[in-house]
Enzyme design. Structure first.
Site, short mmCIF file in Angstrom:
data_model
loop_
_atom_site.label_atom_id
_atom_site.label_comp_id
_atom_site.label_asym_id
_atom_site.label_seq_id
_atom_site.Cartn_x
_atom_site.Cartn_y
_atom_site.Cartn_z
N SER A 1 0.81 -1.21 0.00
CA SER A 1 0.00 0.00 0.00
C SER A 1 0.85 1.26 0.00
O SER A 1 2.00 1.28 0.46
CB SER A 1 -0.93 0.03 1.22
OG SER A 1 -1.89 -0.99 1.15
N GLN A 2 0.27 2.32 -0.51
CA GLN A 2 0.86 3.66 -0.46
C GLN A 2 1.28 3.99 0.98
O GLN A 2 0.57 3.68 1.93
CB GLN A 2 -0.21 4.64 -0.94
CG GLN A 2 0.12 6.10 -0.86
CD GLN A 2 -1.12 6.95 -1.14
OE1 GLN A 2 -2.25 6.46 -1.05
NE2 GLN A 2 -0.91 8.20 -1.47
#
Length: 231
Positions: free
Chosen positions: A81-82
């Protein structure tokens, strides 16, 4: 991870130290520009994001790329994930240590490492066996084997023998909230989960003495949760 050297060629410790210093600066920049700038202020979250070497949890890409403001591929059609999303979900779920957290969707193991750095014992489940095995190897190499417990399987039913949990984080979008995960929260515990199909919302469900409080905190985009939740 350190770059491979030619057989018989000594490792240049100076180059390694310079690379690590450069990546540490990238982590600091990531925290300042991507995370604090967007309003995540929990000191334990920020310290963990500065500490955990994100690039080692994305071994298939150039180390500097791991710190970019976007998700990154980790194989098997999945992503890490970011950075901001990892920090935000960690802040939403945060409870004072010692804390016990269930994660559904181990992925690369990065989110689990962040939670471990925050002082939590983490029980994490990954449905894709090669990813679970890779994450377990990386977590062990980074020294998290005592704090993070990895299981290969469907996270829909949670980890009932280790319940109750102070928090449950789901890192894939579910079409609906799995009841077993709610059941495994202690009173005051929080379930942080993206819900929806093409349109997804990050939700926080807090267990109270009388039931649950429910809050929608923002729009998100995650890979879909698979397995029993689809049936």
């Amino acid at each position: 991870m350190a770059p491979a050297c030619e057989p018989g060629k000594p490792v240049d410790r100076g180059d390694q130290e310079a690379d690590e210093a450069r990546l540490a600066r990238e982590r600091e920049k990531m925290v300042e520009e991507q995370i604090e700038f967007r309003g995540v202020y929990d000191a334990r979250v920020l310290a963990a994001m500065r500490t955990v070497p994100r690039h080692r949890f994305a071994p298939g890409i150039p180390p500097m790329q791991a710190y970019e403001d976007r998700p990154q591929p980790i194989g098997q059609g999945q992503t890490i994930s970011q950075p901001y999303m990892v920090a935000w979900m960690s802040e939403l779920a945060a409870s004072n240590p010692p804390c016990k957290v269930l994660e559904v969707g181990t992925g690369s193991g990065y989110q689990a490492a962040i939670l471990a750095e925050m002082g939590c014992s983490v029980y994490t489940i990954e449905i894709v066996a090669p990813l679970a095995q890779q994450a377990e190897r990386i977590l062990e190499a980074e020294g998290y084997e005592e704090q993070v417990h990895v299981r290969t399987g469907d996270g829909y039913l949670g980890w009932p023998e280790e319940a109750p949990f102070d928090a449950v984080l789901v890192t894939a979008a579910a079409p609906r909230v799995p009841e077993p995960l709610l059941d495994q929260l202690r009173i005051g515990g929080k379930l942080v989960i993206p819900v929806g199909e093409s349109s997804q919302t990050l939700e926080v469900h807090t267990r109270t003495a009388d039931g649950f409080e429910h809050e929608r905190v923002g729009s998100v985009r995650f890979v879909p949760m698979t397995g029993e939740v689809r049936r």
